[in-house]
Motif scaffolding. Structure first.
Motif, mmCIF file in Angstrom:
data_model
loop_
_atom_site.group_PDB
_atom_site.id
_atom_site.type_symbol
_atom_site.label_atom_id
_atom_site.label_comp_id
_atom_site.label_asym_id
_atom_site.label_seq_id
_atom_site.Cartn_x
_atom_site.Cartn_y
_atom_site.Cartn_z
ATOM 1 N N SER A 55 11.979 -13.715 0.884
ATOM 2 C CA SER A 55 11.797 -13.657 -0.569
ATOM 3 C C SER A 55 12.182 -12.328 -1.214
ATOM 4 N N ASP A 109 11.592 -13.174 -5.373
ATOM 5 C CA ASP A 109 12.141 -14.372 -6.006
ATOM 6 C C ASP A 109 11.070 -15.460 -6.077
ATOM 7 N N ASN A 110 10.603 -15.730 -7.282
ATOM 8 C CA ASN A 110 9.566 -16.747 -7.473
ATOM 9 C C ASN A 110 10.025 -18.133 -7.049
ATOM 10 N N ALA A 111 11.329 -18.403 -7.118
ATOM 11 C CA ALA A 111 11.839 -19.709 -6.706
ATOM 12 C C ALA A 111 11.600 -19.929 -5.219
ATOM 13 N N LYS A 114 7.815 -20.506 -4.733
ATOM 14 C CA LYS A 114 7.454 -21.872 -5.143
ATOM 15 C C LYS A 114 7.929 -22.878 -4.104
ATOM 16 N N GLY A 115 9.126 -22.658 -3.558
ATOM 17 C CA GLY A 115 9.643 -23.562 -2.541
ATOM 18 C C GLY A 115 8.773 -23.572 -1.294
ATOM 19 N N THR A 175 14.140 -16.095 -12.181
ATOM 20 C CA THR A 175 13.053 -16.285 -11.212
ATOM 21 C C THR A 175 12.686 -14.997 -10.477
ATOM 22 N N TRP A 176 13.477 -13.944 -10.637
ATOM 23 C CA TRP A 176 13.160 -12.681 -9.977
ATOM 24 C C TRP A 176 12.100 -11.936 -10.775
#
Length: 208
Positions: A55, A109-111, A114-115, A175-176
């Motif tokens: 991440s 990276d929040n994406a 979340k993944g 998303t960062w």
């Protein structure tokens, strides 16, 4: 208990000792910019992360982009910091951070987070914490490796105040989210004295 370490670990631990917060730096460094980028890339590639989430993200700023960052920090702080205190803040930012050779920005990276939460719902509430661990290790690797090359730095945290403006300026993914800033350069004065609490209060050993 013996304090003897193997040659390899001794060199590594010595590098850790070299890593200090240095607030007086200039814009000259003893290594090429390409070496700085190489260090950051190695830290992001090989730094550990839970579930191998990978991440952490990094942005390396030199020259005018580095200066822009710290000018932006001041422009955002000026309406917030009390007027009588702003000159001190301005002196610190300009004299300690902007005066350096460059800055490493550490992001997560929040994406990705979340993944991982979707993939492993049992640990969903833990992944933001795991993300912090991964970022901290990336920061430590870069900071220590730079110190080992004779480059000094401090770790700063003007996030989340500057996140949006910095993301927009460098066209980074939305998303960062910014975690820390590491301005670096060559020390113009030694780090301050560091004191240590007794290790027997901080480390416990059992089974010997």
């Amino acid at each position: 208990m013996s304090t003897t370490t193997a040659p390899g670990s001794a060199a590594f631990l010595k590098a850790i000792e070299l890593r200090r917060s240095v607030y007086t730096i200039n814009d000259k460094i003893p290594i090429p910019d390409e070496k700085v980028v190489e260090i950051v890339e190695a830290a992001i590639k090989h730094g550990p992360s839970s579930f191998n989430s990978q991440s952490p993200r990094a942005v390396v700023l030199f020259g005018d982009d580095h200066k822009w960052l710290w000018e932006t920090v001041l422009s955002i702080l000026k309406p917030i910091v009390p007027e009588e205190e702003f000159p001190k803040t301005e002196g610190k930012v300009n004299g300690c951070f902007k005066a350096g050779h460059g800055t490493v920005l550490f992001w997560e990276d929040n994406a990705v987070i979340k993944g991982m939460q979707d993939m492993f719902p049992l640990y969903a509430d833990k992944f933001p914490e795991f993300s912090g661990h991964a970022s901290g290790m990336a920061q430590f690797i870069v900071w220590t490796a730079l110190a080992n090359e004779g480059v000094s730095a401090t770790l700063q945290h003007y996030n989340p105040l500057i996140d949006e403006k910095v993301r927009d300026h460098f066209k980074l993914p939305v998303t960062w989210h910014l975690v820390a800033q590491l301005p670096f350069g060559t020390a113009t004065a030694p780090a301050g004295e560091k004191t240590f609490k007794p290790l027997n209060e901080r480390v416990k050993v059992f089974g010997k």
